[in-house]
Design a protein around this motif. Sequence first.
Motif, PDB file in Angstrom:
ATOM      1  N   GLY A   1       4.713 -57.979  -0.339  1.00  0.00           N
ATOM      2  CA  GLY A   1       5.604 -58.449   0.716  1.00  0.00           C
ATOM      3  C   GLY A   1       5.226 -58.257   2.216  1.00  0.00           C
ATOM      4  O   GLY A   1       4.893 -57.522   2.143  1.00  0.00           O
ATOM      5  N   GLU A   2       6.141 -59.164   2.836  1.00  0.00           N
ATOM      6  CA  GLU A   2       5.642 -59.231   4.593  1.00  0.00           C
ATOM      7  C   GLU A   2       6.075 -57.811   4.843  1.00  0.00           C
ATOM      8  O   GLU A   2       5.298 -57.211   5.774  1.00  0.00           O
ATOM      9  N   THR A   3       7.335 -57.240   4.372  1.00  0.00           N
ATOM     10  CA  THR A   3       7.171 -55.774   4.567  1.00  0.00           C
ATOM     11  C   THR A   3       6.188 -55.088   4.630  1.00  0.00           C
ATOM     12  O   THR A   3       5.901 -53.673   5.212  1.00  0.00           O
ATOM     13  N   THR A   4       5.991 -55.068   2.832  1.00  0.00           N
ATOM     14  CA  THR A   4       4.622 -53.685   2.476  1.00  0.00           C
ATOM     15  C   THR A   4       3.722 -53.832   3.471  1.00  0.00           C
ATOM     16  O   THR A   4       2.633 -53.156   4.246  1.00  0.00           O
ATOM     17  N   LYS A   5       2.670 -55.538   3.423  1.00  0.00           N
ATOM     18  CA  LYS A   5       1.920 -55.599   4.899  1.00  0.00           C
ATOM     19  C   LYS A   5       2.531 -54.717   6.199  1.00  0.00           C
ATOM     20  O   LYS A   5       1.738 -54.271   6.419  1.00  0.00           O
ATOM     21  N   GLN A   6       3.417 -54.734   6.551  1.00  0.00           N
ATOM     22  CA  GLN A   6       4.290 -54.245   7.835  1.00  0.00           C
ATOM     23  C   GLN A   6       3.630 -52.523   7.847  1.00  0.00           C
ATOM     24  O   GLN A   6       3.166 -52.254   8.375  1.00  0.00           O
ATOM     25  N   ILE A   7       4.711 -51.859   6.652  1.00  0.00           N
ATOM     26  CA  ILE A   7       4.484 -50.415   6.488  1.00  0.00           C
ATOM     27  C   ILE A   7       2.304 -50.226   6.468  1.00  0.00           C
ATOM     28  O   ILE A   7       2.379 -49.117   6.798  1.00  0.00           O
ATOM     29  N   GLU A   8       2.121 -51.294   5.691  1.00  0.00           N
ATOM     30  CA  GLU A   8       0.498 -50.241   5.478  1.00  0.00           C
ATOM     31  C   GLU A   8      -0.235 -50.768   6.955  1.00  0.00           C
ATOM     32  O   GLU A   8      -1.482 -49.937   7.373  1.00  0.00           O
ATOM     33  N   LYS A   9      -0.111 -51.604   7.423  1.00  0.00           N
ATOM     34  CA  LYS A   9      -0.362 -51.454   9.042  1.00  0.00           C
ATOM     35  C   LYS A   9      -0.151 -50.129   9.504  1.00  0.00           C
ATOM     36  O   LYS A   9      -1.364 -50.144  10.659  1.00  0.00           O
ATOM     37  N   GLN A  10       0.813 -50.367   9.842  1.00  0.00           N
ATOM     38  CA  GLN A  10       1.532 -49.169  10.269  1.00  0.00           C
ATOM     39  C   GLN A  10       1.076 -47.898  10.010  1.00  0.00           C
ATOM     40  O   GLN A  10       0.852 -46.606  10.799  1.00  0.00           O
ATOM     41  N   THR A  11       0.565 -47.277   8.862  1.00  0.00           N
ATOM     42  CA  THR A  11       0.426 -46.116   8.235  1.00  0.00           C
ATOM     43  C   THR A  11      -1.159 -45.963   7.995  1.00  0.00           C
ATOM     44  O   THR A  11      -1.525 -44.807   8.854  1.00  0.00           O
ATOM     45  N   SER A  12      -1.853 -46.551   7.775  1.00  0.00           N
ATOM     46  CA  SER A  12      -3.498 -46.991   8.771  1.00  0.00           C
ATOM     47  C   SER A  12      -3.649 -46.783   9.594  1.00  0.00           C
ATOM     48  O   SER A  12      -4.869 -45.871   9.481  1.00  0.00           O
ATOM     49  N   LYS A  13      -3.004 -46.620  10.676  1.00  0.00           N
ATOM     50  CA  LYS A  13      -3.560 -45.913  12.095  1.00  0.00           C
ATOM     51  C   LYS A  13      -3.227 -44.767  11.846  1.00  0.00           C
ATOM     52  O   LYS A  13      -3.399 -43.885  12.792  1.00  0.00           O
ATOM     53  N   ILE A  14      -2.067 -44.136  11.399  1.00  0.00           N
ATOM     54  CA  ILE A  14      -1.682 -42.534  10.990  1.00  0.00           C
ATOM     55  C   ILE A  14      -3.601 -41.782  10.381  1.00  0.00           C
ATOM     56  O   ILE A  14      -3.645 -42.089   8.825  1.00  0.00           O
ATOM     57  N   PRO A  15      -4.490 -40.881  11.268  1.00  0.00           N
ATOM     58  CA  PRO A  15      -5.444 -40.161  10.674  1.00  0.00           C
ATOM     59  C   PRO A  15      -4.427 -39.606   9.189  1.00  0.00           C
ATOM     60  O   PRO A  15      -4.119 -38.444   8.850  1.00  0.00           O
ATOM     61  N   SER A  16      -6.074 -39.724   8.465  1.00  0.00           N
ATOM     62  CA  SER A  16      -5.490 -39.192   7.548  1.00  0.00           C
ATOM     63  C   SER A  16      -5.357 -37.208   7.142  1.00  0.00           C
ATOM     64  O   SER A  16      -4.503 -36.042   6.836  1.00  0.00           O
ATOM     65  N   GLY A  17      -6.117 -36.408   8.440  1.00  0.00           N
ATOM     66  CA  GLY A  17      -6.140 -34.611   8.545  1.00  0.00           C
ATOM     67  C   GLY A  17      -4.113 -34.754   9.160  1.00  0.00           C
ATOM     68  O   GLY A  17      -4.574 -33.460   8.661  1.00  0.00           O
ATOM     69  N   VAL A  18      -3.707 -35.657   9.460  1.00  0.00           N
ATOM     70  CA  VAL A  18      -2.289 -34.801   9.505  1.00  0.00           C
ATOM     71  C   VAL A  18      -2.144 -34.501   8.283  1.00  0.00           C
ATOM     72  O   VAL A  18      -1.129 -34.191   8.829  1.00  0.00           O
ATOM     73  N   PHE A  19      -1.639 -35.778   7.343  1.00  0.00           N
ATOM     74  CA  PHE A  19      -1.516 -34.918   6.197  1.00  0.00           C
ATOM     75  C   PHE A  19      -1.378 -33.706   6.050  1.00  0.00           C
ATOM     76  O   PHE A  19      -0.940 -33.126   4.743  1.00  0.00           O
ATOM     77  N   LEU A  20      -2.845 -33.655   5.659  1.00  0.00           N
ATOM     78  CA  LEU A  20      -3.098 -32.557   5.268  1.00  0.00           C
ATOM     79  C   LEU A  20      -2.762 -31.743   6.271  1.00  0.00           C
ATOM     80  O   LEU A  20      -2.115 -30.533   5.726  1.00  0.00           O
ATOM     81  N   ALA A  21      -3.052 -31.465   7.264  1.00  0.00           N
ATOM     82  CA  ALA A  21      -2.273 -31.041   8.451  1.00  0.00           C
ATOM     83  C   ALA A  21      -0.588 -30.192   8.243  1.00  0.00           C
ATOM     84  O   ALA A  21       0.075 -29.435   8.084  1.00  0.00           O
ATOM     85  N   ALA A  22       0.109 -31.822   7.772  1.00  0.00           N
ATOM     86  CA  ALA A  22       1.273 -31.286   7.775  1.00  0.00           C
ATOM     87  C   ALA A  22       1.556 -29.961   6.436  1.00  0.00           C
ATOM     88  O   ALA A  22       2.459 -29.742   5.868  1.00  0.00           O
ATOM     89  N   ALA A  23       0.829 -30.668   4.976  1.00  0.00           N
ATOM     90  CA  ALA A  23       1.011 -29.981   3.962  1.00  0.00           C
ATOM     91  C   ALA A  23       0.645 -28.262   4.057  1.00  0.00           C
ATOM     92  O   ALA A  23       1.508 -27.825   3.138  1.00  0.00           O
ATOM     93  N   ILE A  24      -0.377 -28.567   4.802  1.00  0.00           N
ATOM     94  CA  ILE A  24      -0.836 -27.139   4.909  1.00  0.00           C
ATOM     95  C   ILE A  24       0.353 -25.784   5.755  1.00  0.00           C
ATOM     96  O   ILE A  24       0.518 -24.357   5.521  1.00  0.00           O
ATOM     97  N   ALA A  25       0.595 -26.817   6.940  1.00  0.00           N
ATOM     98  CA  ALA A  25       2.082 -25.766   7.781  1.00  0.00           C
ATOM     99  C   ALA A  25       3.182 -25.870   6.611  1.00  0.00           C
ATOM    100  O   ALA A  25       3.864 -24.961   6.955  1.00  0.00           O
ATOM    101  N   SER A  26       3.640 -26.581   5.645  1.00  0.00           N
ATOM    102  CA  SER A  26       4.611 -26.357   5.358  1.00  0.00           C
ATOM    103  C   SER A  26       4.515 -25.335   4.115  1.00  0.00           C
ATOM    104  O   SER A  26       5.310 -24.320   3.765  1.00  0.00           O
ATOM    105  N   MET A  27       3.374 -25.271   4.388  1.00  0.00           N
ATOM    106  CA  MET A  27       2.963 -24.144   2.740  1.00  0.00           C
ATOM    107  C   MET A  27       3.187 -22.643   4.084  1.00  0.00           C
ATOM    108  O   MET A  27       3.819 -21.778   2.970  1.00  0.00           O
ATOM    109  N   GLY A  28       2.369 -22.850   5.307  1.00  0.00           N
ATOM    110  CA  GLY A  28       2.490 -21.699   5.517  1.00  0.00           C
ATOM    111  C   GLY A  28       3.712 -21.483   6.201  1.00  0.00           C
ATOM    112  O   GLY A  28       4.243 -20.357   6.378  1.00  0.00           O
ATOM    113  N   GLY A  29       4.987 -22.534   6.212  1.00  0.00           N
ATOM    114  CA  GLY A  29       6.316 -22.272   6.758  1.00  0.00           C
ATOM    115  C   GLY A  29       6.689 -21.721   5.727  1.00  0.00           C
ATOM    116  O   GLY A  29       7.863 -20.628   5.555  1.00  0.00           O
ATOM    117  N   SER A  30       6.655 -22.099   4.553  1.00  0.00           N
ATOM    118  CA  SER A  30       7.307 -21.087   3.236  1.00  0.00           C
ATOM    119  C   SER A  30       6.654 -19.937   3.184  1.00  0.00           C
ATOM    120  O   SER A  30       8.024 -19.400   2.705  1.00  0.00           O
TER     121      SER A  30
END
Length: 85
Positions: A11-40
């Motif tokens: 659907g058009e909504t999915t296409k727009q979400i993919e368009k926006q999420t593809s702009k985020i560098p993959s390393g951001v998600f890894l950093a967020a995961a590591i940060a949550s483990m460190g915060g924990s």
Amino acid sequence: MTNLKNDHTEGETTKQIEKQTSKIPSGVFLAAAIASMGGSLTLKLMNRSKTALFVGQWAAPFLLLGIYNKLVKLEGHDKKDQNPY
């Protein structure tokens, strides 16, 4: 052998979400995961066990979002939309 045919398109909504999420560098998600483990760990050392568990459980969703992000970058939305043949 059965030939499975993919007859649906995104659907058009999915296409727009993919368009926006593809702009985020993959390393951001890894950093967020590591940060949550460190915060924990930090919260656990501060004797805030329930909060530490809550924050520590964020790591898995961040990593899954990273996988989704990578798939969107590699595959984009429906291949049918990209190549109609």
